[in-house]
Design an enzyme around this catalytic site. Structure first.
Site, PDB file in Angstrom:
ATOM      1  N   VAL A 105      13.012 -29.925 -17.607  1.00  0.00           N
ATOM      2  CA  VAL A 105      13.529 -29.294 -16.562  1.00  0.00           C
ATOM      3  C   VAL A 105      12.426 -28.765 -15.489  1.00  0.00           C
ATOM      4  CG1 VAL A 105      15.015 -26.968 -15.888  1.00  0.00           C
ATOM      5  CG2 VAL A 105      15.106 -28.121 -18.260  1.00  0.00           C
ATOM      6  N   CYS A 106      13.075 -28.783 -14.298  1.00  0.00           N
ATOM      7  CA  CYS A 106      12.112 -28.388 -13.013  1.00  0.00           C
ATOM      8  C   CYS A 106      10.898 -29.791 -13.185  1.00  0.00           C
ATOM      9  CB  CYS A 106      11.793 -27.198 -13.406  1.00  0.00           C
ATOM     10  SG  CYS A 106      11.361 -26.414 -11.631  1.00  0.00           S
ATOM     11  N   THR A 107       9.527 -28.829 -12.947  1.00  0.00           N
ATOM     12  CA  THR A 107       8.298 -29.465 -13.046  1.00  0.00           C
ATOM     13  C   THR A 107       7.898 -29.990 -14.145  1.00  0.00           C
ATOM     14  OG1 THR A 107       7.114 -27.567 -12.849  1.00  0.00           O
ATOM     15  CG2 THR A 107       7.725 -28.556 -10.773  1.00  0.00           C
ATOM     16  N   THR A 125      13.192 -33.531 -10.345  1.00  0.00           N
ATOM     17  CA  THR A 125      12.387 -32.464 -10.435  1.00  0.00           C
ATOM     18  C   THR A 125      12.638 -31.380  -9.416  1.00  0.00           C
ATOM     19  OG1 THR A 125      10.023 -31.604 -11.062  1.00  0.00           O
ATOM     20  CG2 THR A 125      10.437 -32.920  -9.115  1.00  0.00           C
TER      21      THR A 125
END
Length: 226
Positions: A105-107, A125
């Site tokens: 998830v995300c970075t 991302t």
């Protein structure tokens, strides 16, 4: 007498300065997936500090963690320093070798990348960092959730909930996913349009970049080069 089925092990990997919603959003949904058992893994059982100042208690250490069926790496302000954490990167690589699903998830995508898991893969991302995905061998796809084989990457923060529901639907069917969506009353109706750069006023996008994301992206780039 029927034998009990083995649990479907969902392992979240935590590190200091993780963004709690990257973890707690999908965890809240995946923990209700039929047969699932959620494990919160970290280097030790000490509280892991989030980027909002409170701690999360791990349930297992890297050393004692069972093999994941679904491995998930959230993101947050702590990703850049985590990229040089050999113990964490090795744990992700080892778990990924036998996991059915490898996710972020995300970075958190950059931790997957640092472990060599995104070479030639389509991925996403947080929007503030998408230009750096080629540094870990990934090809950016502009989507909230990106599937490439058994690798699933989600965009920024709240997209972790969408990723979780998509995984549940893939494994157990749409009715189960819809039941969980109803259970948690996940029916987003934000007060403003504009949760992406494409739908936000450009002066707000530029202000966010100059106040925060330019520096954070430079920090991430330096860590990736390091």
């Amino acid at each position: 007498m029927t034998q009990a089925q083995n649990p479907f092990n969902v392992v979240f990997v935590l590190f200091d300065n993780v963004t709690q919603l990257n973890f707690t959003g999908p965890a809240q949904f995946l923990c209700r997936m039929p047969g699932a058992k959620v494990h919160v893994a970290a280097a030790s059982l000490d509280p892991v500090m989030t980027d909002v100042g409170f701690g999360i208690m791990p349930t297992v250490t890297f050393e004692d963690c069972p093999q994941s069926d679904l491995l998930c790496v959230p993101g947050g302000l702590g990703v850049a320093p985590a990229l040089s954490d050999i113990q964490l990167i090795d744990f992700v690589g080892q778990q990924a070798s036998d996991a059915q699903w490898i996710t972020s998830v995300c970075t958190g995508a950059f931790i997957l990348g640092q472990a060599g898991l995104l070479q030639g893969r389509r991925a996403t991302t947080h929007w503030g960092f998408t230009s750096l995905l080629p540094m870990v061998g990934a090809v950016h796809e502009d989507a909230r959730t990106v599937f490439d084989g058994n690798i699933v990457t989600a965009g920024g923060v709240t997209s972790g909930i969408d990723f979780a529901l998509t995984i549940v639907a893939h494994l157990h069917g749409e009715d189960v996913a819809r039941s969980l969506q109803l259970n948690f009353e996940y029916d987003p109706a934000p007060p403003f349009a504009g949760g992406t750069p494409a739908t936000s006023p450009q002066h707000i996008v530029q202000a966010m970049q100059s106040r925060f994301y330019d520096d954070r992206a430079a920090e991430m780039e330096k860590a990736l080069r390091g």
